[in-house]
Design an enzyme around this catalytic site. Structure first.
Site, PDB file in Angstrom:
ATOM      1  N   LEU A  46     -29.189  28.614  -7.976  1.00 23.07           N
ATOM      2  CA  LEU A  46     -28.340  27.580  -7.626  1.00 23.07           C
ATOM      3  C   LEU A  46     -28.840  26.410  -6.606  1.00 23.07           C
ATOM      4  O   LEU A  46     -28.315  25.528  -6.379  1.00 23.07           O
ATOM      5  CB  LEU A  46     -27.220  28.312  -6.803  1.00 23.07           C
ATOM      6  N   ASP A  95     -28.052  25.955  12.890  1.00 26.89           N
ATOM      7  CA  ASP A  95     -28.601  25.226  11.706  1.00 26.89           C
ATOM      8  C   ASP A  95     -27.225  24.664  11.167  1.00 26.89           C
ATOM      9  O   ASP A  95     -27.239  24.543   9.951  1.00 26.89           O
ATOM     10  CB  ASP A  95     -29.238  26.020  10.862  1.00 26.89           C
ATOM     11  N   ASN A 147     -25.275  23.456   4.387  1.00 30.29           N
ATOM     12  CA  ASN A 147     -24.566  24.869   5.163  1.00 30.29           C
ATOM     13  C   ASN A 147     -23.302  24.883   5.232  1.00 30.29           C
ATOM     14  O   ASN A 147     -22.573  25.799   5.766  1.00 30.29           O
ATOM     15  CB  ASN A 147     -25.316  25.295   6.158  1.00 30.29           C
TER      16      ASN A 147
END
Ligand code: ATP
Ligand code: MG
Length: 277
Positions: free
Chosen positions: A13, A129, A134
């Site tokens: 992915l 982060d 994300n």
């Protein structure tokens, strides 16, 4: 068929700095899952291993409807891996490459990510982060936060090395860039960078090298969103100014307070750009 543990690998992915992520199938429960496996070269590096285990530990301790859940954890030879829910609709990063967000999408996304961040902060976990790669979307396009890989339990900070620069320069708060102690307000700053990017299609602080970008977060004034998109109402500069304040004390006290102001501002008359260059 290639396998990691009992999971049957279907395809890659993506991969990042530390790990590769695969789509795989769990033959027992017969569902698709995502496996994140630490890069082989990094298995000899105790710091990378540490980050990886911390990711598993941090997310496992966080059960929240807007945080990608972890199902399992294991070792593939010397490589540790994390099994998590598969998010079939990609990341905010890939979405922003294709198009901008509608006002409603911006509002929903900020609301959900803010909820997850505040929940983490309440139990002493700082993400460190927060960035578009994300933030992942499920089949109904709801946003989820993932990758607490750099998260530290704040109460354990004292034992950490003070020299390593962790995080992604474009999204790093001034205190993180200076390797100072960080708390939840550092994540709120990173969310502010994402908001700026969604509104304008541009990064507020980006320079030729990572260290110059970090230095811009510390020293450069916050650029006006209206210098990029002139028709945005002044309220957006107020919101961005409070989110990207250099001093944590001057920022929103919670991510949800920021999300509330975003919801108010999106009820204005203007329209978000629908494409990003
Ligand atoms: P960095 O290494 O700087 O954190 P990154 O976030 O892009 O960068 P990874 O966290 O390793 O790196 O993720 C790589 C890619 O895999 C992501 O960009 C995302 O598109 C995809 N991905 C990660 N987790 C999942 C998941 N649970 N479901 C679907 N795709 C995922
Ligand atoms: Mg990631």
């Amino acid at each position: 068929m290639a396998k990691i543990g009992r999971y049957e690998i279907i395809e890659e992915l993506g991969n990042g700095e530390m790990a590769s992520v695969y789509l795989a199938r769990d033959p027992f429960i017969k569902r698709h899952i995502a496996i994140k496996i630490l890069a082989y070269e990094l298995t000899q590096d105790p710091l990378s291993l540490d980050f990886f285990y911390q990711e598993a530990e941090a997310i496992a301790s966080l059960e929240h409807p807007t945080i990608v859940p972890i199902y399992d954890f294991g070792l593939h030879g010397v490589q540790p891996y994390i099994v998590m829910r598969h998010m079939p609709n990609g990341s905010l990063q890939s979405r922003l490459k294709r198009r901008g967000l509608t006002r409603q999408e911006l509002c929903d996304l900020m609301g959900r990510i803010a909820e997850g961040l505040d929940a983490a902060h309440r139990v002493g976990i700082v993400h460190r982060d927060v960035k578009p790669s994300n933030i992942l979307f499920n089949q109904t396009n709801e946003a989820f936060l993932t990758d607490f890989g750099l998260a530290k339990f704040t109460r354990r900070r004292s034992g950490m090395t003070g020299t390593l620069l962790v995080g992604t320069p474009e999204y790093m708060s001034p205190e993180q860039a200076q390797r100072l102690r960080v708390d939840g307000r550092s994540d709120i700053y990173s969310l502010g960078v994402i908001l700026y990017l969604i509104l304008t299609g541009k990064h507020p602080f980006r320079a030729a090298t990572p260290s110059r970008t970090a230095s811009a977060h510390i020293h450069a004034p916050v650029p006006s969103v209206r210098s990029v998109i002139a028709e945005l109402p002044a309220m957006w500069d107020e919101i961005i100014g409070r989110t990207l304040a250099k001093t944590p004390e001057d920022r929103y006290e919670s991510a949800e307070a920021l999300a509330r102001d975003v919801a108010l501002a999106t009820r204005g008359q203007w329209h978000l750009r629908t494409t990003h260059s």
